[in-house]
Write a protein that holds these residues in place. Structure first.
Motif, PDB file in Angstrom:
ATOM      1  N   PRO A   1     -24.302 -49.636  -9.120  1.00  0.00           N
ATOM      2  CA  PRO A   1     -24.542 -50.488 -10.161  1.00  0.00           C
ATOM      3  C   PRO A   1     -23.170 -51.026 -10.927  1.00  0.00           C
ATOM      4  O   PRO A   1     -22.230 -50.180 -10.969  1.00  0.00           O
ATOM      5  CB  PRO A   1     -25.350 -50.047 -11.141  1.00  0.00           C
ATOM      6  CG  PRO A   1     -25.269 -48.619 -10.957  1.00  0.00           C
ATOM      7  CD  PRO A   1     -24.897 -48.433  -9.527  1.00  0.00           C
TER       8      PRO A   1
ATOM      9  N   TYR B   1     -30.408 -50.492 -13.325  1.00  0.00           N
ATOM     10  CA  TYR B   1     -30.459 -49.763 -11.756  1.00  0.00           C
ATOM     11  C   TYR B   1     -31.389 -48.294 -12.083  1.00  0.00           C
ATOM     12  O   TYR B   1     -32.158 -48.296 -11.431  1.00  0.00           O
ATOM     13  CB  TYR B   1     -28.948 -49.308 -11.585  1.00  0.00           C
ATOM     14  CG  TYR B   1     -28.806 -48.142 -10.700  1.00  0.00           C
ATOM     15  CD1 TYR B   1     -28.769 -48.623  -9.025  1.00  0.00           C
ATOM     16  CD2 TYR B   1     -28.622 -46.752 -10.619  1.00  0.00           C
ATOM     17  CE1 TYR B   1     -28.606 -47.747  -8.008  1.00  0.00           C
ATOM     18  CE2 TYR B   1     -28.386 -46.050  -9.813  1.00  0.00           C
ATOM     19  CZ  TYR B   1     -28.341 -46.397  -8.414  1.00  0.00           C
ATOM     20  OH  TYR B   1     -28.327 -45.461  -7.206  1.00  0.00           O
TER      21      TYR B   1
ATOM     22  N   ASP C   1     -24.876 -53.367 -15.348  1.00  0.00           N
ATOM     23  CA  ASP C   1     -26.183 -53.279 -14.361  1.00  0.00           C
ATOM     24  C   ASP C   1     -26.820 -51.900 -14.396  1.00  0.00           C
ATOM     25  O   ASP C   1     -27.698 -51.614 -13.789  1.00  0.00           O
ATOM     26  CB  ASP C   1     -25.994 -53.919 -13.252  1.00  0.00           C
ATOM     27  CG  ASP C   1     -25.962 -55.349 -13.359  1.00  0.00           C
ATOM     28  OD1 ASP C   1     -26.026 -56.002 -14.293  1.00  0.00           O
ATOM     29  OD2 ASP C   1     -25.412 -55.890 -12.204  1.00  0.00           O
ATOM     30  N   THR C   2     -25.990 -51.054 -15.222  1.00  0.00           N
ATOM     31  CA  THR C   2     -26.433 -49.443 -15.009  1.00  0.00           C
ATOM     32  C   THR C   2     -27.695 -49.177 -15.389  1.00  0.00           C
ATOM     33  O   THR C   2     -28.730 -48.320 -14.632  1.00  0.00           O
ATOM     34  CB  THR C   2     -25.567 -48.823 -15.474  1.00  0.00           C
ATOM     35  OG1 THR C   2     -24.134 -48.737 -14.751  1.00  0.00           O
ATOM     36  CG2 THR C   2     -25.759 -47.118 -15.146  1.00  0.00           C
TER      37      THR C   2
ATOM     38  N   TRP D   1     -18.642 -50.637  -7.388  1.00  0.00           N
ATOM     39  CA  TRP D   1     -19.832 -51.808  -7.395  1.00  0.00           C
ATOM     40  C   TRP D   1     -18.904 -52.801  -6.679  1.00  0.00           C
ATOM     41  O   TRP D   1     -19.640 -53.675  -6.184  1.00  0.00           O
ATOM     42  CB  TRP D   1     -20.087 -52.083  -8.767  1.00  0.00           C
ATOM     43  CG  TRP D   1     -18.912 -52.383  -9.715  1.00  0.00           C
ATOM     44  CD1 TRP D   1     -18.435 -53.735  -9.669  1.00  0.00           C
ATOM     45  CD2 TRP D   1     -18.004 -51.851 -10.642  1.00  0.00           C
ATOM     46  NE1 TRP D   1     -17.296 -53.819 -10.375  1.00  0.00           N
ATOM     47  CE2 TRP D   1     -17.173 -52.403 -11.120  1.00  0.00           C
ATOM     48  CE3 TRP D   1     -18.241 -50.286 -10.824  1.00  0.00           C
ATOM     49  CZ2 TRP D   1     -16.211 -51.918 -12.021  1.00  0.00           C
ATOM     50  CZ3 TRP D   1     -17.541 -49.813 -11.826  1.00  0.00           C
ATOM     51  CH2 TRP D   1     -16.476 -50.509 -12.367  1.00  0.00           C
TER      52      TRP D   1
END
Length: 185
Positions: A32, A40, A36-37, A24
């Motif tokens: 991501p 995503y 933030d996965t 990232w």
């Protein structure tokens, strides 16, 4: 190598794959951040629900370990075009046969099953590794769209476009199969 439809179940594995190299932190990719996965994956699944994306998790065939992600996007049935993108792999499997095998599967499905007339790719003008990888597949550089898209850091990138036509696919398939047999990345 297996490509499976992306699901929320892949979030922990994607976090681990992204952490392999802290991907990232690369400013020219769409990997991501761990926090933030989930967003995503949700965005990818919304794109699928909206009909313009088909996201996949990339898994090791023998262990089922998540190695990364990829997807079809900008699917345009009226002109039989789709793009392959949002592709990233754990650093430990980069420059191995993973990308060749993944793209072989995606291209076979796009041309042989979906009947695509053209498959495209796009990448950041500074992502030279991605450009080289796309060119090694046999895709042709179409050009660059200047001042095209925002990077995550807020800067605006130029986008380099590539494509592969259905008529070029048989030769590219033969080349990718040769590379797989020779264990070349």
């Amino acid at each position: 190598m297996r490509l499976v439809p992306l699901s929320l179940d892949h979030i922990p594995g994607l976090r681990i794959a992204a952490a392999d190299g802290e991907l990232w932190n690369l400013r020219v990719t769409s990997v991501p951040e761990p926090a933030d996965t989930e967003a995503y994956v949700a965005t990818a699944l919304q794109g699928q629900a909206d009909g313009h994306m088909l996201p996949f998790a990339v898994l090791a065939a023998d262990t089922g370990v998540v190695l990364g992600a990829t997807r079809y996007h900008d699917i345009l049935p009226a002109v039989a075009r789709l793009e392959i993108g949002y592709t990233w792999y754990a650093q430990s499997v980069q420059r191995t046969q993973v990308n060749t095998a993944c793209k072989l599967l995606l291209l076979q499905h796009a041309f042989d099953t979906l009947g695509a007339a053209v498959v495209g790719w796009r990448t950041d003008n500074f992502n030279l590794a991605s450009q080289r990888a796309i060119e090694r597949l046999g895709a042709k550089r179409d050009g660059a769209i200047r001042h095209h898209a925002l990077r995550r850091d807020g800067t605006v990138r130029d986008t380099v476009m590539y494509s592969l036509l259905a008529g070029e696919w048989p030769e590219v398939r033969a080349h990718l199969l040769y590379k797989m047999a020779q264990h070349l990345p």
